[in-house]
Each structure stands twice: as structure tokens, then as C-alpha cells.
Design a protein around this motif. Structure first.
Motif, mmCIF file in Angstrom:
data_model
loop_
_atom_site.group_PDB
_atom_site.id
_atom_site.type_symbol
_atom_site.label_atom_id
_atom_site.label_comp_id
_atom_site.label_asym_id
_atom_site.label_seq_id
_atom_site.Cartn_x
_atom_site.Cartn_y
_atom_site.Cartn_z
ATOM 1 N N ASP A 54 69.122 -129.890 -90.258
ATOM 2 C CA ASP A 54 69.667 -128.400 -90.249
ATOM 3 C C ASP A 54 68.660 -127.454 -89.957
ATOM 4 N N VAL A 55 69.156 -125.920 -89.933
ATOM 5 C CA VAL A 55 67.969 -125.166 -89.724
ATOM 6 C C VAL A 55 68.408 -123.925 -90.572
ATOM 7 N N VAL A 56 67.584 -123.563 -91.235
ATOM 8 C CA VAL A 56 67.942 -122.285 -92.217
ATOM 9 C C VAL A 56 66.761 -121.135 -92.238
ATOM 10 N N ILE A 57 67.156 -120.141 -92.247
ATOM 11 C CA ILE A 57 66.308 -119.032 -92.371
ATOM 12 C C ILE A 57 65.456 -118.932 -93.731
ATOM 13 N N ASP A 58 64.225 -118.853 -93.726
ATOM 14 C CA ASP A 58 63.481 -119.260 -94.974
ATOM 15 C C ASP A 58 62.673 -117.931 -95.386
ATOM 16 N N SER A 59 62.305 -117.069 -94.519
ATOM 17 C CA SER A 59 61.872 -115.846 -94.880
ATOM 18 C C SER A 59 61.706 -114.680 -93.757
ATOM 19 N N PHE A 60 61.496 -113.499 -94.319
ATOM 20 C CA PHE A 60 61.427 -112.347 -93.516
ATOM 21 C C PHE A 60 59.945 -111.709 -93.501
ATOM 22 N N SER A 61 59.422 -111.128 -92.509
ATOM 23 C CA SER A 61 58.227 -110.476 -92.614
ATOM 24 C C SER A 61 58.080 -109.533 -91.491
ATOM 25 N N PRO A 62 57.084 -108.827 -91.317
ATOM 26 C CA PRO A 62 56.905 -107.587 -90.383
ATOM 27 C C PRO A 62 56.432 -108.451 -88.953
ATOM 28 N N ASN A 63 56.187 -109.631 -89.199
ATOM 29 C CA ASN A 63 55.500 -110.492 -87.949
ATOM 30 C C ASN A 63 57.010 -111.156 -87.170
ATOM 31 N N GLY A 64 57.930 -111.276 -88.054
ATOM 32 C CA GLY A 64 59.023 -112.060 -87.591
ATOM 33 C C GLY A 64 59.930 -112.983 -88.432
ATOM 34 N N VAL A 65 61.002 -113.816 -88.118
ATOM 35 C CA VAL A 65 61.886 -114.291 -89.022
ATOM 36 C C VAL A 65 61.393 -115.874 -89.264
ATOM 37 N N GLY A 66 61.376 -116.219 -90.445
ATOM 38 C CA GLY A 66 60.784 -117.662 -90.525
ATOM 39 C C GLY A 66 61.986 -118.559 -90.845
ATOM 40 N N TYR A 67 61.818 -119.498 -89.924
ATOM 41 C CA TYR A 67 62.946 -120.729 -90.044
ATOM 42 C C TYR A 67 62.428 -121.977 -90.467
ATOM 43 N N GLN A 68 63.205 -122.690 -91.157
ATOM 44 C CA GLN A 68 62.781 -124.157 -91.314
ATOM 45 C C GLN A 68 63.740 -125.265 -90.901
ATOM 46 N N ALA A 69 63.114 -126.022 -89.971
ATOM 47 C CA ALA A 69 63.730 -127.280 -89.324
ATOM 48 C C ALA A 69 63.504 -128.235 -90.227
ATOM 49 N N ARG A 70 64.630 -128.489 -90.785
ATOM 50 C CA ARG A 70 64.834 -129.762 -91.678
ATOM 51 C C ARG A 70 65.207 -130.864 -91.304
ATOM 52 N N PHE A 71 64.765 -132.051 -91.698
ATOM 53 C CA PHE A 71 65.185 -133.257 -91.073
ATOM 54 C C PHE A 71 64.960 -134.431 -92.215
ATOM 55 N N TRP A 72 65.574 -135.647 -91.906
ATOM 56 C CA TRP A 72 65.459 -136.527 -92.938
ATOM 57 C C TRP A 72 64.915 -137.846 -92.143
ATOM 58 N N LEU A 73 63.852 -138.375 -93.003
ATOM 59 C CA LEU A 73 63.410 -139.904 -92.215
ATOM 60 C C LEU A 73 63.428 -140.885 -93.497
ATOM 61 N N ASP A 74 63.145 -142.069 -93.063
ATOM 62 C CA ASP A 74 63.403 -143.187 -93.959
ATOM 63 C C ASP A 74 62.092 -143.874 -94.316
ATOM 64 N N ASP A 75 60.848 -143.117 -93.952
ATOM 65 C CA ASP A 75 59.662 -144.063 -94.461
ATOM 66 C C ASP A 75 58.401 -143.089 -94.259
ATOM 67 N N TYR A 76 57.891 -142.929 -95.566
ATOM 68 C CA TYR A 76 56.751 -141.787 -95.695
ATOM 69 C C TYR A 76 55.767 -142.055 -94.595
ATOM 70 N N GLU A 77 55.415 -143.446 -94.413
ATOM 71 C CA GLU A 77 54.325 -143.801 -93.566
ATOM 72 C C GLU A 77 54.256 -143.102 -92.193
ATOM 73 N N ARG A 78 55.567 -142.950 -91.690
ATOM 74 C CA ARG A 78 55.887 -142.428 -90.331
ATOM 75 C C ARG A 78 55.946 -140.855 -90.364
ATOM 76 N N LEU A 79 55.757 -140.205 -91.363
ATOM 77 C CA LEU A 79 55.794 -138.677 -91.431
ATOM 78 C C LEU A 79 55.234 -138.061 -90.303
ATOM 79 N N SER A 80 53.823 -138.284 -90.277
ATOM 80 C CA SER A 80 52.950 -137.653 -89.271
ATOM 81 C C SER A 80 53.444 -137.899 -87.871
ATOM 82 N N ALA A 81 53.907 -139.233 -87.681
ATOM 83 C CA ALA A 81 54.435 -139.253 -86.269
ATOM 84 C C ALA A 81 55.709 -138.734 -85.889
ATOM 85 N N VAL A 82 56.753 -138.641 -86.885
ATOM 86 C CA VAL A 82 58.034 -137.954 -86.685
ATOM 87 C C VAL A 82 57.621 -136.542 -86.767
ATOM 88 N N ARG A 83 56.952 -135.959 -87.550
ATOM 89 C CA ARG A 83 56.636 -134.509 -87.458
ATOM 90 C C ARG A 83 55.933 -133.956 -86.167
#
Length: 476
Positions: free
Chosen positions: A244-273
Motif C-alpha cells: 500500500d501507499v500512505v501519505i507520511d508527511s507534509f513540508s514546504p518542499n512537497g508531500v511525503g509518501y511511504q511505499a510500503r511492501f512485505w517480503l519474507d526474508d531480511y537477507e533479500r531486503l537490499s535487493a527487493v528495495r
């Protein structure tokens, strides 16, 4: 069976010593004529001392069996925790042998142990003060083994950017292997006294997020649609739970979004990101959306206003189907295309329906399904820049599959009435379209039935057939 074997030796020794105690009169009668009362008394003392040590040995073996869980390796991923942690069992074994030595001094050698205990207490206090940090690490290790907040093989994060897989938990420290393959030694006192995150418990599945900052002039609904479609197309992202995608913050520079996703192995976090970030940039680029810039940035020129129809022309230009069309023709077709918004779950085209148009995806993700009676078969997933419905546009045949929106989506429709004037001006384009569609149809058929084909002959035959149908449909 292994547990019984490990206890056989100390139990056998205890049984032998018990037999010696029971037969003391008989043994004394044999030993006194040889060495006198000194030998007989020395034998009694040796038997008593051996009995204390054998008792400590048997107790040590029993603790060892409890610490290893009757043969199961301590900390093995997926295994049950042992009844007694390994570090605690080592301490108890040491205490058993110390108690056996004190008992030998007190009851066998009949030596006063009060002074020895007092002196030992003072020495222990001095050593404890000198080694207080090491002792704190040892008892922290015991506490960690009792509570089991992490085990061998778990991925933990001690601080932002400091994480690794648990490789060993010993008396003093925990050893982690980082994602870079380096060993990280952390004293148990630091681990026990700080907050850490275990990504492998209670289950290996966890959620990660990537922050994105976009300008205020990008509508939130459109930004979420584009970012969510990117998450659904990224490799390594779990389909369930749904990203899912949620609005995380507001600032003079723009609107901050968080692109949130699930994965099943922390070892693959860098590759998935990396995969998620790459697809997000690709989808934002296709939608003509730029990342927000600092508002303190001084611009020397006013940004150019978007040219009407530029997005439609760029979508058509990147398609192989229109590679033979010149810029004027692409601009004409782009100007004629109609924009449609399709909500999530909406059906863009339905299998078996008549149609005379194709659709180009500008934003969102679609699933292609084939109805086979009782159930539908998933054929493909389409993303921004893909097209569907081209066979209906060129030949007028019914829709061969259903295309359903996975997210809110925006598509542009090009129908027969838009393409007809261009083909009448340049009939040679019909042959090139037929060849491209023949190759595309063969590829789609091969994907559906997974059967080998003789591509060259069938491509030529299919091309001639499609060309005849195309000319007949457009009356060329």
C-alpha cells in the motif's frame, strides 16, 4: 538412546563405588594384612572422594542433556528451545564440581572450610569488581538464553544500519554476520540493555517502506495510483499482504509518501528495495511525474508548460506496433486517443465481447485472465507502457481474454476510426502491422500452451493471414 549412553559411564562408576561401600568389611579384611590400617583408611577416603566426583559428573551429564534438548542442537532454527540454556548449564556444571571439591575437603579430608569460604568470598568480591563488565556480559548472556528473544539464524537490528544474522551466542558476546559478510561481535550486556528488532520472529515475513517526496501539484490519488502500480510490478514483493501507499508527511518542499511492501526474508531486503525503487522511478517517469525539488532552489528559467498530448505521443512512440509511423502520424493518433479512468477491480475488456480498439496503459496495473469455464486462468500482468486489444483493432475479432484492473488505472483508447485515415494514406503500413502482430500472436500462444513451435513458417503464414484480415477489415 543417545541420552542413556551418555549417562552410562557416570552411572556405572557410581554403581561400582556403591558396591565398594557395601563390601567394605570384605575389602578391609584383604587390604589390612597387606598395608595395615593406613591402606584401609586411604581406601575409604578414595572411595568417598570418587563418589562425590562421580555424583558431580553424573549431574553434569544430566545438565548437558537438558541444555541440548536430548540431542537437539541449541538454537537450531525452527527447533524447540532447550529446557535449560547452554550458558546456564555451563555455570551449573561448574558449581557442581566446586561443591564436590568443597564436600571432599569437609567430609572426606575433614578440613575446616569456613576460613576457605571467607577467603574465597573476599577474592570473589575483588575479582568481581575488576571483571564487573565481563560478569555483566555473562549474566546478560544467561538472561538472553532464558528469554530467547533471538536464536541462531535470526536477523536482528541493534541500531539503524547495524544489523546481521545471529551466528553464535557464547558466554560473553553475540556474534552477527552482516549482509556484507563481516563478523560483528556485540557484548551481551549491550544487547540485553538496548532495544533491538528481530526480523525473523514471530515469523520471517515483515514490512519495509521506501519514502518518496513529490510536489504538491501532483494529486494525491494519482500519486498513490502510480506508486501502488509500481509496488505490484516489483520483483520480490509479496502479493499477500497487499502493498500500500500512505501519505507520511507534509513540508514546504512537497508531500511525503511511504511505499510500503512485505517480503519474507531480511537477507533479500537490499535487493527487493533496489527493485522497488527502480520500478517506482520507471513508473513515475512514464507518468511524467518528477520527484520534488527543494523549494529554496533558485531557478533561472520558468519551467516549460506541458505540451497537450505529449504523454499520449510518448506512449505510442515507445510501442513496437507504431515504430513504422512517422512523427506526424503518431501525433495525429495521440491527439485522437480517448482517456479512460478504470477503478480497481474494473474490467477494461471482457473475453468474447466485440471490439474495434486497443488500449495503452498510462497508469496502474492490469491482470489478463482467460475464462476456462469453471475457473479463470491468470495469463499475464500488464504495467504502464503496455497495450492490449490490438487484435480487435486490426481485425475486428472478439476479445480473446479479459483484462481487469488491479489498481485504479488510466488508459488511452485508440479505435478503428482513428487508425483508418492513416492506413488509407499509407497502405504499406498494413503489411508491417501484420508482421508485428503475427510475431506477437505466436509469442502469446506459446506462453499459453507452453508448446514448441516452428516460428519461421508459422510467422509467415500468420502474417499473410493477418494482412488479409486487416485489409478486409479496413477495406484497403
Amino acid at each position: 538412546m543417545n541420552a542413556v549412553r551418555r549417562l552410562l559411564a557416570p552411572l556405572a562408576l557410581l554403581a561400582l563405588l556403591a558396591a565398594a561401600v557395601l563390601h567394605r568389611p570384605w575389602l578391609h579384611a584383604r587390604l589390612e594384612p597387606l598395608g595395615g590400617p593406613a591402606v584401609s583408611n586411604g581406601f575409604d577416603m578414595a572411595v568417598a572422594a570418587a563418589a562425590w566426583l562421580a555424583f558431580a559428573w553424573a549431574g553434569s551429564r544430566a545438565l548437558d542433556l537438558l541444555a541440548t534438548g536430548n540431542g537437539r542442537a541449541n538454537g537450531r532454527p525452527g527447533g524447540r528451545p532447550p529446557p535449560i540454556p547452554r550458558l546456564l548449564s555451563d555455570l551449573l556444571r561448574a558449581l557442581l564440581y566446586v561443591a564436590a571439591l568443597v564436600a571432599i575437603l569437609a567430609f572426606v579430608l575433614e578440613q575446616p572450610v569456613t576460613g576457605l569460604l571467607a577467603t574465597s568470598g573476599v577474592m570473589i568480591a575483588v575479582l568481581g569488581f575488576a571483571l564487573r563488565n565481563m560478569i555483566a556480559d555473562i549474566f546478560s548472556g544467561i538472561a538472553l538464553n532464558i528469554e530467547h528473544p533471538y536464536r541462531i539464524g535470526d536477523w536482528i537490528e541493534l541500531a539503524p544500519g547495524v544489523s546481521g544474522r545471529v551466528d553464535e551466542i557464547n558466554w560473553r558476546a553475540t556474534r552477527l554476520i552482516t549482509a556484507d559478510g563481516a563478523a560483528l561481535i556485540v557484548p551481551n550486556g549491550i544487547v540485553a540493555g538496548s532495544r533491538f528488532v528481530n526480523f525473523s520472529r514471530p515469523e520471517p515475513r515483515f514490512r519495509a517502506a521506501i519514502p518518496i517526496l513529490l510536489d504538491h501539484d501532483v494529486p494525491a490519488a494519482r500519486a498513490k495510483r502510480v506508486l501502488l502500480s509500481a509496488l505490484l510490478c516489483a520483483d520480490g514483493v509479496l502479493a499477500t499482504p497487499r502493498p500500500d501507499v500512505v501519505i507520511d508527511s507534509f513540508s514546504p518542499n512537497g508531500v511525503g509518501y511511504q511505499a510500503r511492501f512485505w517480503l519474507d526474508d531480511y537477507e533479500r531486503l537490499s535487493a527487493v528495495r533496489d527493485a522497488v525503487a527502480t520500478v517506482i522511478l520507471e513508473h513515475l517517469g512514464r507518468a511524467g511525474i518528477e520527484l520534488a525539488r527543494p523549494k529554496q532552489e533558485l531557478r533561472t528559467h520558468r519551467p516549460a508548460k506541458p505540451v497537450p498530448g505529449a504523454l499520449r505521443r510518448s506512449l505510442l512512440r515507445q510501442l513496437d506496433l507504431f515504430a513504422a509511423f512517422d512523427e506526424a502520424e503518431v501525433a495525429e493518433l495521440g491527439q485522437a486517443m480517448r482517456r479512460h479512468h478504470i477503478p480497481a477491480g474494473g474490467v477494461a475488456v471482457r473475453q468474447g465481447e466485440a471490439g474495434e480498439s486497443l488500449f495503452v496503459i498510462a497508469e496502474g496495473v492490469f491482470d489478463v485472465t482467460l475464462d476456462q469455464g469453471r475457473h479463470a486462468v491468470h495469463l499475464d500482468r500488464l504495467r504502464p507502457g503496455d497495450l492490449f486489444g490490438e487484435m480487435s483493432l486490426l481485425t475486428g475479432q472478439p476479445r480473446s481474454a479479459s483484462v481487469v484492473a488491479c489498481t485504479d488505472a488510466v488508459v488511452f483508447e485508440l479505435d478503428k476510426g482513428h487508425l483508418d485515415p492513416v492506413l488509407r494514406r499509407r497502405p504499406e503500413l498494413a503489411r508491417q502491422l501484420a508482421e508485428l502482430m503475427a510475431n506477437r500472436q505466436l509469442h502469446n500462444d506459446a506462453e499459453r500452451d507452453r508448446l514448441g513451435r516452428d516460428g519461421a513458417g508459422q510467422s509467415l503464414a500468420a502474417s499473410q493471414d493477418l494482412l488479409a484480415r486487416l485489409r478486409g477489415f479496413f477495406k484497403l
